[in-house]
Enzyme design. Structure first.
Site, PDB file in Angstrom:
ATOM      1  N   ASP A 111      17.580  25.834   9.176  1.00 38.65           N
ATOM      2  CA  ASP A 111      18.535  25.666   8.081  1.00 38.65           C
ATOM      3  C   ASP A 111      18.855  24.196   7.812  1.00 38.65           C
ATOM      4  O   ASP A 111      19.212  23.824   6.699  1.00 38.65           O
ATOM      5  CB  ASP A 111      19.829  26.428   8.408  1.00 38.65           C
ATOM      6  CG  ASP A 111      20.581  26.839   7.153  1.00 38.65           C
ATOM      7  OD1 ASP A 111      20.004  26.760   6.059  1.00 38.65           O
ATOM      8  OD2 ASP A 111      21.754  27.237   7.270  1.00 38.65           O
ATOM      9  N   HIS A 171      27.417  32.996  10.306  1.00 39.93           N
ATOM     10  CA  HIS A 171      26.727  31.753   9.928  1.00 39.93           C
ATOM     11  C   HIS A 171      27.513  31.160   8.765  1.00 39.93           C
ATOM     12  O   HIS A 171      27.453  31.663   7.650  1.00 39.93           O
ATOM     13  CB  HIS A 171      25.296  32.130   9.516  1.00 39.93           C
ATOM     14  CG  HIS A 171      24.484  31.025   8.921  1.00 39.93           C
ATOM     15  ND1 HIS A 171      23.406  30.478   9.574  1.00 39.93           N
ATOM     16  CD2 HIS A 171      24.554  30.384   7.736  1.00 39.93           C
ATOM     17  CE1 HIS A 171      22.855  29.544   8.811  1.00 39.93           C
ATOM     18  NE2 HIS A 171      23.536  29.474   7.682  1.00 39.93           N
ATOM     19  N   HIS A 217      28.782  27.864   6.494  1.00 46.92           N
ATOM     20  CA  HIS A 217      28.585  26.461   6.100  1.00 46.92           C
ATOM     21  C   HIS A 217      29.934  25.742   5.996  1.00 46.92           C
ATOM     22  O   HIS A 217      30.978  26.366   5.812  1.00 46.92           O
ATOM     23  CB  HIS A 217      27.840  26.388   4.774  1.00 46.92           C
ATOM     24  CG  HIS A 217      26.369  26.625   4.935  1.00 46.92           C
ATOM     25  ND1 HIS A 217      25.422  25.946   4.230  1.00 46.92           N
ATOM     26  CD2 HIS A 217      25.689  27.471   5.741  1.00 46.92           C
ATOM     27  CE1 HIS A 217      24.220  26.368   4.587  1.00 46.92           C
ATOM     28  NE2 HIS A 217      24.349  27.297   5.508  1.00 46.92           N
ATOM     29  N   CYS A 259      21.405  24.647   1.461  1.00 49.02           N
ATOM     30  CA  CYS A 259      20.436  25.655   1.022  1.00 49.02           C
ATOM     31  C   CYS A 259      19.808  25.116  -0.249  1.00 49.02           C
ATOM     32  O   CYS A 259      20.506  24.863  -1.236  1.00 49.02           O
ATOM     33  CB  CYS A 259      21.099  26.998   0.744  1.00 49.02           C
ATOM     34  SG  CYS A 259      19.951  28.160  -0.057  1.00 49.02           S
ATOM     35  N   ASN A 265      26.165  22.140   7.243  1.00 46.95           N
ATOM     36  CA  ASN A 265      26.482  23.298   8.071  1.00 46.95           C
ATOM     37  C   ASN A 265      27.603  22.923   9.023  1.00 46.95           C
ATOM     38  O   ASN A 265      28.032  21.782   9.068  1.00 46.95           O
ATOM     39  CB  ASN A 265      25.253  23.697   8.891  1.00 46.95           C
ATOM     40  CG  ASN A 265      24.347  24.635   8.128  1.00 46.95           C
ATOM     41  OD1 ASN A 265      24.581  25.826   8.079  1.00 46.95           O
ATOM     42  ND2 ASN A 265      23.316  24.088   7.507  1.00 46.95           N
TER      43      ASN A 265
HETATM   44  N1  COA Z   1       4.055  32.305   4.359  1.00 50.24           N
HETATM   45  C1  COA Z   1       3.164  31.463   3.774  1.00 50.24           C
HETATM   46  N2  COA Z   1       2.768  31.553   2.502  1.00 50.24           N
HETATM   47  C2  COA Z   1       3.283  32.558   1.784  1.00 50.24           C
HETATM   48  C3  COA Z   1       4.207  33.467   2.321  1.00 50.24           C
HETATM   49  C4  COA Z   1       4.595  33.312   3.662  1.00 50.24           C
HETATM   50  N3  COA Z   1       5.494  34.101   4.232  1.00 50.24           N
HETATM   51  N4  COA Z   1       4.544  34.348   1.372  1.00 50.24           N
HETATM   52  C5  COA Z   1       3.851  34.010   0.262  1.00 50.24           C
HETATM   53  N5  COA Z   1       3.099  32.927   0.508  1.00 50.24           N
HETATM   54  C6  COA Z   1       2.224  32.211  -0.432  1.00 50.24           C
HETATM   55  C7  COA Z   1       1.249  33.121  -1.140  1.00 50.24           C
HETATM   56  O1  COA Z   1       0.080  33.267  -0.398  1.00 50.24           O
HETATM   57  C8  COA Z   1       1.034  32.418  -2.445  1.00 50.24           C
HETATM   58  O2  COA Z   1       0.143  31.325  -2.221  1.00 50.24           O
HETATM   59  P1  COA Z   1      -0.931  30.900  -3.349  1.00 50.24           P
HETATM   60  O3  COA Z   1      -0.106  30.532  -4.557  1.00 50.24           O
HETATM   61  O4  COA Z   1      -1.633  29.745  -2.725  1.00 50.24           O
HETATM   62  O5  COA Z   1      -1.763  32.109  -3.570  1.00 50.24           O
HETATM   63  C9  COA Z   1       2.402  31.816  -2.734  1.00 50.24           C
HETATM   64  O6  COA Z   1       3.041  31.687  -1.473  1.00 50.24           O
HETATM   65  C10 COA Z   1       3.245  32.676  -3.645  1.00 50.24           C
HETATM   66  O7  COA Z   1       3.219  34.001  -3.168  1.00 50.24           O
HETATM   67  P2  COA Z   1       3.996  35.217  -3.841  1.00 50.24           P
HETATM   68  O8  COA Z   1       3.835  36.422  -2.989  1.00 50.24           O
HETATM   69  O9  COA Z   1       3.586  35.307  -5.299  1.00 50.24           O
HETATM   70  O10 COA Z   1       5.471  34.774  -3.710  1.00 50.24           O
HETATM   71  P3  COA Z   1       6.511  34.208  -4.754  1.00 50.24           P
HETATM   72  O11 COA Z   1       5.963  33.039  -5.519  1.00 50.24           O
HETATM   73  O12 COA Z   1       7.076  35.351  -5.500  1.00 50.24           O
HETATM   74  O13 COA Z   1       7.602  33.636  -3.719  1.00 50.24           O
HETATM   75  C11 COA Z   1       8.475  33.858  -1.460  1.00 50.24           C
HETATM   76  C12 COA Z   1       8.243  34.508  -2.824  1.00 50.24           C
HETATM   77  C13 COA Z   1       9.451  34.716  -0.719  1.00 50.24           C
HETATM   78  C14 COA Z   1       7.143  33.785  -0.728  1.00 50.24           C
HETATM   79  C15 COA Z   1       8.996  32.414  -1.655  1.00 50.24           C
HETATM   80  O14 COA Z   1      10.011  32.403  -2.636  1.00 50.24           O
HETATM   81  C16 COA Z   1       9.553  31.845  -0.377  1.00 50.24           C
HETATM   82  O15 COA Z   1       8.825  31.571   0.562  1.00 50.24           O
HETATM   83  N6  COA Z   1      10.876  31.619  -0.305  1.00 50.24           N
HETATM   84  C17 COA Z   1      11.521  31.105   0.852  1.00 50.24           C
HETATM   85  C18 COA Z   1      12.871  30.663   0.475  1.00 50.24           C
HETATM   86  C19 COA Z   1      13.630  30.090   1.646  1.00 50.24           C
HETATM   87  O16 COA Z   1      13.134  29.839   2.712  1.00 50.24           O
HETATM   88  N7  COA Z   1      14.904  29.844   1.364  1.00 50.24           N
HETATM   89  C20 COA Z   1      15.794  29.269   2.308  1.00 50.24           C
HETATM   90  C21 COA Z   1      16.136  30.189   3.411  1.00 50.24           C
HETATM   91  S1  COA Z   1      17.496  31.223   3.077  1.00 50.24           S
HETATM   92 ZN    ZN Z   2      22.706  28.415   6.072  1.00 51.45          ZN
END
Ligand code: COA
Ligand code: ZN
Length: 299
Positions: A13, A203, A205, A236, A245
Site C-alpha cells: 500500500d 486498515h 488511512h 491509493c 497511511n
Molecule cells: N497480473 C499481471 N497482469 C495482469 C493481471 C494480473 N493479476 N491481470 C490482468 N493482467 C494484464 C492482462 O494480461 C492484460 O495485459 P495485456 O494488455 O498485455 O494483454 C492487462 O493486464 C489488462 O487485462 P484485463 O483483464 O483486460 O484487465 P483490465 O484492463 O480490465 O484491468 C485489473 C483489470 C484488475 C487487471 C487492473 O485494473 C489492475 O491490476 N488493478 C489493480 C489496481 C490496484 O492494485 N489498486 C490498488 C490496490 S487497492
Molecule cells: Zn490503503
C-alpha cells in the site's frame, strides 16, 4: 497482556503510491528490516496488471526471495483477479487479500469491474485454488471519493454473499481516511453481532489525522489485527485525496505504551522508517516518530 497483531502493508500500500520504481534490492532490504524488527505479518506486494501499477512489476521475484528466506513469516499479497491469485500461489504465497470496493464507482476505478463481476471472480478463485487462504479487503468501507459516506448497514448488506461463500476474514479499509471513531465503532459492533464468526481486521488511512484514533477505537472493541505502513507511506492511486497511511512505528509505540503486546521492536522500526524515507525521497509519509529522531540528531 492482550496481544495485537500488527500487519505491515507498506511494501504494497505504501510502495504502490510511489511513481518512480523502487529497486528490488531496496524493497528486499526494507522487508528484511521489518522481519528483524519482529514483524510477523507483511503484505509484500500485489499481483496486479503492471499497466495499472508499474511499481509491482517485480512481484514474483520479490515474493520468491522473501518466502524462501523467512518460511515462518506470514507474507501475504493483494490480488484483484484469478490471474493474480494464481501468480501469488505459484510464488509461494499462501494468503491473499482479494480487494473489492463497497462503492461500485471506486470498484470500477480501481479494478475495472462491477460488483457482480468482482463476486463472480472471487468464486473463480475459490474454485481454482481451494487451498489458498482468501481474505476480503473491503475498500471504501466507510466512505468513497465518488459516492460519499458508507454506513454500517451498507457494509453488512454487501458482505452477506461473501460470507455465505466462505470468506472468514474481512478487512475493513478506510481507503480515503474519512472515518471517525463513532462510525468505526458502529460498523464493528454491527459486524460482531451480525457475523460473529468473522475474523475482523482494520486498515485505516491517516488522511485527516484520524488514523490512530480510528484504529484504537477498533482495538478497544476487540479487533486484534491492525494494518499500517512503515513511516505512514501510502495512499491509493485510484482514490483522489487518499494520502498517507497510519505509521506502523507510531501505532506500535502507542500500543506498547498502553500495555499491549505487539512482538515488534519500536526503536528498530523507527530506524527503518528513517532509512526508507531516505531511499524514497518523493514518498508521502505521515509518521511522526522517525522525524523526532531526526531532530535529536541535529542537536
Ligand atoms: N497480473 C499481471 N497482469 C495482469 C493481471 C494480473 N493479476 N491481470 C490482468 N493482467 C494484464 C492482462 O494480461 C492484460 O495485459 P495485456 O494488455 O498485455 O494483454 C492487462 O493486464 C489488462 O487485462 P484485463 O483483464 O483486460 O484487465 P483490465 O484492463 O480490465 O484491468 C485489473 C483489470 C484488475 C487487471 C487492473 O485494473 C489492475 O491490476 N488493478 C489493480 C489496481 C490496484 O492494485 N489498486 C490498488 C490496490 S487497492
Ligand atoms: Zn490503503
Amino acid at each position: 497482556m492482550r496481544k495485537i497483531e500488527l500487519h505491515e502493508v507498506g511494501p504494497r500500500d505504501g510502495f504502490q503510491n510511489v511513481s518512480e520504481y523502487i529497486p528490488l534490492e531496496t524493497k528486499i532490504r526494507i522487508i528484511d528490516g521489518l522481519v528483524t524488527s519482529g514483524m510477523r505479518h507483511v503484505q509484500i506486494t500485489s499481483f496486479v496488471s503492471p499497466k495499472a501499477i508499474p511499481q509491482m512489476k517485480d512481484a514474483r521475484e520479490l515474493a520468491a526471495n522473501c518466502v524462501g528466506k523467512y518460511p515462518d513469516t506470514d507474507f501475504f499479497a493483494l490480488v484483484p483477479n484469478l490471474r493474480g491469485a494464481e501468480s501469488a500461489w505459484e510464488s509461494g504465497i499462501k494468503r491473499v487479500s482479494y480487494v473489492v470496493s463497497l462503492s461500485e464507482s471506486h470498484n470500477q476505478a480501481n479494478i475495472r469491474r462491477s460488483h457482480e463481476e468482482s463476486f463472480a471472480e472471487l468464486q473463480n478463485i475459490q474454485k481454482a485454488l481451494p487451498k489458498l487462504d482468501v481474505c476480503l479487503d473491503l475498500a471504501t468501507a466507510f466512505g468513497c471519493p465518488f459516492e460519499g459516506t458508507k454506513t454500517k448497514d451498507d457494509v453488512l448488506r454487501f458482505l452477506k454473499p461473501y460470507i455465505e461463500s466462505g470468506i472468514k476474514t474481512v478487512n475493513l479499509c478506510d481507503t480515503i481516511g474519512i472515518a471517525n471513531p463513532a462510525q468505526v465503532r458502529r460498523t464493528i459492533q454491527g459486524m460482531k453481532s451480525e457475523y460473529p464468526s468473522v475474523d475482523l481486521q482494520i486498515h485505516i488511512h491517516d488522511t485527516r489525522n484520524m488514523g490512530m484514533v480510528n484504529t484504537l477505537a477498533a482495538v478497544e472493541l476487540g479487533v486484534d489485527k491492525v494494518q499500517s505502513t512503515l513511516g505512514g507511506l501510502g495512499g491509493c492511486p485510484f482514490a483522489p485525496g487518499a494520502s498517507g497511511n497510519l505509521a506502523t512505528e507510531d501505532l506500535a509505540f502507542m500500543l506498547s505504551e498502553m500495555g499491549y503486546e505487539t512482538d515488534v521492536e519500536v526503536g528498530q522500526l523507527v530506524k527503518l522508517a528513517k532509512y526508507q524515507a531516505a531511499q524514497i525521497p518523493s514518498g508521502q509519509f505521515s509518521g511522526h516518530l522517525y522525524m523526532i529522531q531526526d531532530e535529536k540528531e541535529k542537536q
